[in-house]
Design a protein around this motif. Structure first.
Motif, PDB file in Angstrom:
ATOM      1  N   ASP A   1       7.685  61.947  32.021  1.00 39.29           N
ATOM      2  CA  ASP A   1       7.937  63.182  33.141  1.00 39.29           C
ATOM      3  C   ASP A   1       8.186  61.388  34.404  1.00 39.29           C
ATOM      4  O   ASP A   1       8.443  61.710  35.466  1.00 39.29           O
ATOM      5  CB  ASP A   1       6.979  63.291  32.959  1.00 39.29           C
ATOM      6  CG  ASP A   1       7.087  64.537  32.401  1.00 39.29           C
ATOM      7  OD1 ASP A   1       7.495  64.988  32.395  1.00 39.29           O
ATOM      8  OD2 ASP A   1       5.292  64.501  31.978  1.00 39.29           O
ATOM      9  N   GLN A   2       7.902  60.689  33.964  1.00 36.70           N
ATOM     10  CA  GLN A   2       7.598  58.991  34.890  1.00 36.70           C
ATOM     11  C   GLN A   2       9.173  58.291  35.231  1.00 36.70           C
ATOM     12  O   GLN A   2       9.527  57.232  35.662  1.00 36.70           O
ATOM     13  CB  GLN A   2       6.638  58.458  34.842  1.00 36.70           C
ATOM     14  CG  GLN A   2       5.433  58.601  35.058  1.00 36.70           C
ATOM     15  CD  GLN A   2       4.180  57.667  34.388  1.00 36.70           C
ATOM     16  OE1 GLN A   2       4.496  56.483  34.049  1.00 36.70           O
ATOM     17  NE2 GLN A   2       3.021  57.655  33.923  1.00 36.70           N
ATOM     18  N   GLY A   3       9.791  58.774  34.502  1.00 31.53           N
ATOM     19  CA  GLY A   3      10.830  58.034  34.254  1.00 31.53           C
ATOM     20  C   GLY A   3      10.906  56.852  33.774  1.00 31.53           C
ATOM     21  O   GLY A   3      12.020  56.039  33.646  1.00 31.53           O
ATOM     22  N   GLN A   4      10.362  56.626  32.896  1.00 27.39           N
ATOM     23  CA  GLN A   4       9.673  55.483  32.102  1.00 27.39           C
ATOM     24  C   GLN A   4      10.877  54.607  31.062  1.00 27.39           C
ATOM     25  O   GLN A   4      10.868  53.697  30.701  1.00 27.39           O
ATOM     26  CB  GLN A   4       8.674  54.606  32.365  1.00 27.39           C
ATOM     27  CG  GLN A   4       7.491  54.996  33.344  1.00 27.39           C
ATOM     28  CD  GLN A   4       7.856  53.955  34.524  1.00 27.39           C
ATOM     29  OE1 GLN A   4       8.723  52.653  34.458  1.00 27.39           O
ATOM     30  NE2 GLN A   4       6.710  53.673  35.495  1.00 27.39           N
TER      31      GLN A   4
ATOM     32  N   ASP B   1      13.761  57.305  28.269  1.00 26.97           N
ATOM     33  CA  ASP B   1      14.540  57.783  28.719  1.00 26.97           C
ATOM     34  C   ASP B   1      15.004  58.460  26.693  1.00 26.97           C
ATOM     35  O   ASP B   1      15.171  57.833  25.786  1.00 26.97           O
ATOM     36  CB  ASP B   1      16.012  57.153  28.309  1.00 26.97           C
ATOM     37  CG  ASP B   1      17.262  57.780  28.070  1.00 26.97           C
ATOM     38  OD1 ASP B   1      16.705  58.934  28.099  1.00 26.97           O
ATOM     39  OD2 ASP B   1      18.669  57.390  28.564  1.00 26.97           O
TER      40      ASP B   1
ATOM     41  N   ARG C   1      11.912  49.734  33.754  1.00 28.71           N
ATOM     42  CA  ARG C   1      12.074  50.031  34.974  1.00 28.71           C
ATOM     43  C   ARG C   1      11.455  48.233  35.720  1.00 28.71           C
ATOM     44  O   ARG C   1      11.532  48.196  36.592  1.00 28.71           O
ATOM     45  CB  ARG C   1      12.034  51.144  36.218  1.00 28.71           C
ATOM     46  CG  ARG C   1      12.658  51.995  35.496  1.00 28.71           C
ATOM     47  CD  ARG C   1      12.625  53.719  36.673  1.00 28.71           C
ATOM     48  NE  ARG C   1      13.276  54.815  35.612  1.00 28.71           N
ATOM     49  CZ  ARG C   1      14.106  55.197  36.442  1.00 28.71           C
ATOM     50  NH1 ARG C   1      15.484  54.168  36.703  1.00 28.71           N
ATOM     51  NH2 ARG C   1      15.068  55.660  35.248  1.00 28.71           N
TER      52      ARG C   1
ATOM     53  N   PRO D   1      15.112  52.879  32.390  1.00 24.00           N
ATOM     54  CA  PRO D   1      13.513  52.898  31.110  1.00 24.00           C
ATOM     55  C   PRO D   1      13.936  52.651  30.418  1.00 24.00           C
ATOM     56  O   PRO D   1      15.309  52.277  30.197  1.00 24.00           O
ATOM     57  CB  PRO D   1      13.735  54.287  32.036  1.00 24.00           C
ATOM     58  CG  PRO D   1      15.493  54.716  31.816  1.00 24.00           C
ATOM     59  CD  PRO D   1      16.027  53.218  32.910  1.00 24.00           C
TER      60      PRO D   1
END
Length: 325
Positions: A180-183, A185, A137, A145
């Motif tokens: 989990d952090q959304g960094q 996909d 991101r 991501p």
């Protein structure tokens, strides 16, 4: 012989001069297209195989003998893009893995802000977590991501244990916590070459649970290179791609100096590995790393370090080709 030819000959001698990566200038990332980075970190693996922090120096020492032109791409990456060696991430608390991962993220946040796409040499595989905490991101990824092209014998999504001998953001966990952090996909990421260290029959389940596209070594042998490459291009097309290459995906006869060597099932050969890397040629490659080199276990001819150099060269050439294009 002209001075130019004499200088060129000297630059091909690995034992001469200041050992920057591929003889690139040692500069900051500002204005660079590609930043080469050493990440001499080994507190995230947790085993007694703790010499992975020597990987960056081993690669620097031999990288001057690497190919200068990519014949297949018909490109000189060193003139097609501005490529620099920014040096090593400093680790004043080298034995504290969590502190080191934070140090890595801070270092790469500056690289991302400068717009230089990093290609890194580790270091154990926990470094990918620190790097992608900065790139996911981020500016280079356009706020999205990142999506992995992950070549490895192991999943590094070992959620069934909450730490690896004390390290939480470890070499065994980054594939999970980044998701989990959304960094990252996972649904548009590929994990290819998985073949061990199975201690439970459900060792692949966490990767499936997260949505990673998994190609085990057995799958790869059954399907063949072209079929897997076609899937990777479909999955990763249009996404910001981060390549992470664990040298243990290769057969031990090709890369003996790795930390978690996996005998018992043939790994990738070098042509197969390069073919898989080329699956993302022309795509939006935001960065890459090569990890888990163990120079103290390498052969006397330094074949693992030389192989790591060759893998980095492929990443660099694909990214330079995008700049040229």
């Amino acid at each position: 012989m002209t001075d130019r030819h004499e200088a060129s000959m000297m630059e091909n001698l690995y034992w001469w001069g200041i050992p920057t990566m591929f003889r690139c200038p040692n500069e900051g990332p500002e204005g660079a297209d590609i930043a080469l980075v050493g990440v001499p970190h080994s507190a995230g693996n947790g085993t007694t195989e703790r010499d992975q922090h020597l990987g960056p120096r081993a690669l620097r020492n031999v990288s001057s003998v690497s190919r200068r032109m990519h014949s297949g791409f018909e490109i000189d990456p060193w003139t097609a893009a501005k490529i620099i060696d920014v040096g090593d991430v400093p680790f004043p608390r080298a034995n504290d893995n969590e502190a080191c991962i934070a140090d890595i993220t801070r270092f790469y946040t500056d690289i991302d802000a400068a717009g230089a796409r990093p290609v890194s040499i580790g270091g154990d595989h926990s470094i990918t977590g620190g790097i992608v905490q900065a790139l996911g991101r981020g500016k280079i990824a356009g706020g999205e991501p990142v999506c992995f092209l992950h070549l490895d014998a192991h999943t590094d999504v070992f959620t069934k244990v909450d730490h690896f001998l004390g390290a939480k953001k470890s070499a065994a966990h980054w594939g999970a916590y980044l998701a989990d952090q959304g960094q990252v996909d996972p649904t548009h990421s590929m994990q290819i070459g998985l073949r061990g260290h199975a201690r439970t029959l459900d060792w692949l389940q966490p990767s499936y649970d997260y949505g990673y596209n998994v190609v085990t070594m057995k799958d790869f042998r059954a399907r063949g290179l072209a079929n897997v490459v076609a899937q990777a291009r479909e999955v990763l097309n249009g996404k910001p791609v981060y390549i992470t290459f664990d040298l243990d995906c290769l057969d031990p006869t090709i890369a003996p100096g790795v930390s978690n060597i996996e005998p018992g099932e043939k790994g990738l050969d070098i042509d197969e590995a390069v073919g898989l890397l080329h699956a993302v040629r022309g795509l939006n490659i935001v960065g890459g790393d090569v990890v888990c080199m163990m120079p103290t276990k390498d052969s006397p001819n330094q074949i693992t370090a030389l192989t790591a150099t060759a893998i980095m060269f492929e990443m660099i050439s694909m990214m330079a080709e995008n700049v040229k294009g």
